[in-house]
Scaffold this motif. Structure first.
Motif, mmCIF file in Angstrom:
data_model
loop_
_atom_site.group_PDB
_atom_site.id
_atom_site.type_symbol
_atom_site.label_atom_id
_atom_site.label_comp_id
_atom_site.label_asym_id
_atom_site.label_seq_id
_atom_site.Cartn_x
_atom_site.Cartn_y
_atom_site.Cartn_z
ATOM 1 N N MET A 1 0.810 -1.223 -0.174
ATOM 2 C CA MET A 1 -0.089 -0.154 0.054
ATOM 3 C C MET A 1 0.794 1.268 0.062
ATOM 4 N N PRO A 2 0.919 1.893 -0.984
ATOM 5 C CA PRO A 2 1.787 3.075 -1.096
ATOM 6 C C PRO A 2 1.210 4.283 -0.219
ATOM 7 N N ARG A 3 2.192 5.067 0.301
ATOM 8 C CA ARG A 3 1.796 6.434 1.020
ATOM 9 C C ARG A 3 2.377 7.249 0.162
ATOM 10 N N LEU A 4 1.189 8.133 -0.316
ATOM 11 C CA LEU A 4 1.454 9.168 -1.281
ATOM 12 C C LEU A 4 1.231 10.774 -0.765
ATOM 13 N N PHE A 5 1.711 11.515 -1.648
ATOM 14 C CA PHE A 5 1.683 13.015 -1.335
ATOM 15 C C PHE A 5 2.034 13.828 -2.423
ATOM 16 N N THR A 6 1.651 14.998 -2.787
ATOM 17 C CA THR A 6 1.949 15.836 -3.675
ATOM 18 C C THR A 6 2.822 16.929 -3.452
ATOM 19 N N ALA A 7 3.741 17.250 -4.240
ATOM 20 C CA ALA A 7 4.814 18.303 -3.771
ATOM 21 C C ALA A 7 5.372 19.166 -4.781
ATOM 22 N N LEU A 8 6.126 20.041 -4.586
ATOM 23 C CA LEU A 8 6.855 20.856 -5.350
ATOM 24 C C LEU A 8 8.487 20.533 -5.266
ATOM 25 N N GLU A 9 9.039 20.265 -6.255
ATOM 26 C CA GLU A 9 10.698 20.082 -6.016
ATOM 27 C C GLU A 9 11.443 21.341 -5.845
ATOM 28 N N ILE B 1 -1.753 12.576 0.921
ATOM 29 C CA ILE B 1 -2.745 11.799 0.821
ATOM 30 C C ILE B 1 -2.741 10.582 1.887
ATOM 31 N N GLY B 2 -1.760 10.025 2.036
ATOM 32 C CA GLY B 2 -1.497 8.968 2.868
ATOM 33 C C GLY B 2 -1.458 7.675 2.454
ATOM 34 N N ASP B 3 -1.798 6.691 2.994
ATOM 35 C CA ASP B 3 -1.857 5.245 2.719
ATOM 36 C C ASP B 3 -3.067 4.828 1.791
ATOM 37 N N VAL B 4 -2.878 4.608 0.675
ATOM 38 C CA VAL B 4 -3.941 3.893 -0.094
ATOM 39 C C VAL B 4 -3.628 2.777 -0.859
ATOM 40 N N ASP B 5 -5.004 2.087 -1.135
ATOM 41 C CA ASP B 5 -4.599 0.901 -2.114
ATOM 42 C C ASP B 5 -4.298 1.333 -3.311
ATOM 43 N N HIS B 6 -3.842 0.222 -4.371
ATOM 44 C CA HIS B 6 -3.185 0.402 -5.476
ATOM 45 C C HIS B 6 -4.282 1.019 -6.614
ATOM 46 N N ARG B 7 -5.663 0.633 -6.247
ATOM 47 C CA ARG B 7 -6.668 1.082 -7.199
ATOM 48 C C ARG B 7 -6.724 2.653 -6.865
ATOM 49 N N THR B 8 -6.752 3.108 -5.732
ATOM 50 C CA THR B 8 -6.998 4.560 -5.377
ATOM 51 C C THR B 8 -5.708 5.391 -5.737
ATOM 52 N N GLU C 1 -6.424 6.027 -9.448
ATOM 53 C CA GLU C 1 -7.161 7.153 -9.647
ATOM 54 C C GLU C 1 -6.440 8.505 -9.123
ATOM 55 N N VAL C 2 -5.597 8.530 -8.340
ATOM 56 C CA VAL C 2 -5.076 9.920 -7.890
ATOM 57 C C VAL C 2 -4.214 10.406 -8.903
ATOM 58 N N ALA C 3 -3.441 9.476 -9.430
ATOM 59 C CA ALA C 3 -2.451 9.717 -10.595
ATOM 60 C C ALA C 3 -3.409 10.326 -11.654
ATOM 61 N N GLY C 4 -4.454 9.686 -11.959
ATOM 62 C CA GLY C 4 -5.228 10.008 -13.201
ATOM 63 C C GLY C 4 -5.701 11.427 -12.901
ATOM 64 N N THR C 5 -6.405 11.695 -12.066
ATOM 65 C CA THR C 5 -6.958 12.770 -11.692
ATOM 66 C C THR C 5 -5.959 14.173 -11.711
ATOM 67 N N LEU C 6 -4.950 13.694 -11.258
ATOM 68 C CA LEU C 6 -3.755 14.883 -11.073
ATOM 69 C C LEU C 6 -3.205 14.970 -12.475
ATOM 70 N N ALA C 7 -3.384 14.066 -13.493
ATOM 71 C CA ALA C 7 -2.906 14.069 -14.770
ATOM 72 C C ALA C 7 -3.872 15.410 -15.782
ATOM 73 N N GLN C 8 -5.208 15.740 -15.068
ATOM 74 C CA GLN C 8 -5.947 16.529 -15.637
ATOM 75 C C GLN C 8 -5.805 17.980 -15.100
ATOM 76 N N VAL C 9 -4.871 18.167 -14.315
ATOM 77 C CA VAL C 9 -4.608 19.584 -13.882
ATOM 78 C C VAL C 9 -4.085 20.439 -14.783
ATOM 79 N N SER C 10 -4.666 21.445 -14.894
ATOM 80 C CA SER C 10 -4.013 22.395 -15.870
ATOM 81 C C SER C 10 -3.967 23.830 -15.560
ATOM 82 N N ARG C 11 -2.824 23.981 -15.002
ATOM 83 C CA ARG C 11 -2.688 25.345 -14.175
ATOM 84 C C ARG C 11 -1.134 25.845 -14.630
#
Length: 178
Positions: free
Chosen positions: A1-9, A43-50, A53-63
């Motif tokens: 189960m991955p532990r995820l977060f979004t960030a700026l490098e 984001i925290g610990d999520v299952d692989h399906r989630t 889904e997170v990766a897919g929705t983030l790909a739609q960000v247009s900023r």
């Protein structure tokens, strides 16, 4: 189960400037410069399906991309400081990006982030540092500043369950518009 977060490098020259702040604070466990980042949303610990889904929705960000700079040092923890951070001079574009990510992640069914967004770069974790030592450290280095730098993307990072500070793995990178 991955532990995820979004960030700026951070650019390597900015990370190097931050690394020069290491030391001089007894009881500090310093973060390695390659693990410096600005967390946008834990984001925290999520299952692989989630995770997919997170990766897919983030790909739609247009900023648009934007500039940031770092300014000042501080601590979290009040009378019992538990970390030292470098502040981020946050403009509207950073806050709008973070709010966009928050909305999108909530639409996936993730719980809202309970903490107020406070952009920073964690430099050290504190366990045994005294208030006096922390105050002395901040008095010597608290006027830290960097020149502005360009932010051209945000990333999805994963980490293993640890006591903070990495190592982090970049799962995806999402470009911001030029």
């Amino acid at each position: 189960m991955p532990r995820l977060f979004t960030a700026l490098e951070l650019p390597s020259d900015i990370a190097f400037s931050l690394s020069l702040l290491r030391g001089g604070l007894p009881g500090a466990r310093w973060i390695d410069p390659e693990n410096y980042h600005i967390t946008l949303r834990f984001i925290g610990d999520v299952d692989h399906r989630t995770a997919n889904e997170v990766a897919g929705t983030l790909a739609q960000v247009s900023r648009p991309g934007f500039e940031l700079s770092l300014s000042g040092l501080g601590t979290f923890g009040g009378r019992k400081p538990h970390s030292v951070w470098a502040g981020v001079s946050a403009g509207d574009k950073l806050r709008e990006l973070q709010a966009d990510l928050e909305r999108r992640l909530q639409r996936l069914g993730l719980d809202p982030d309970r903490r107020k967004f406070s952009p920073h770069v964690t430099l050290a974790r504190l366990k045994t540092a005294s208030q006096g030592d922390v105050a002395a450290y901040l008095a010597l280095r608290g006027d830290f500043r960097t020149p502005p730098f360009e932010v051209g993307r945000f990333v999805l990072l994963s980490s293993r369950d640890s006591r903070g500070g990495g190592p982090y793995i970049m799962e995806e990178a999402y470009p911001l518009a030029a």
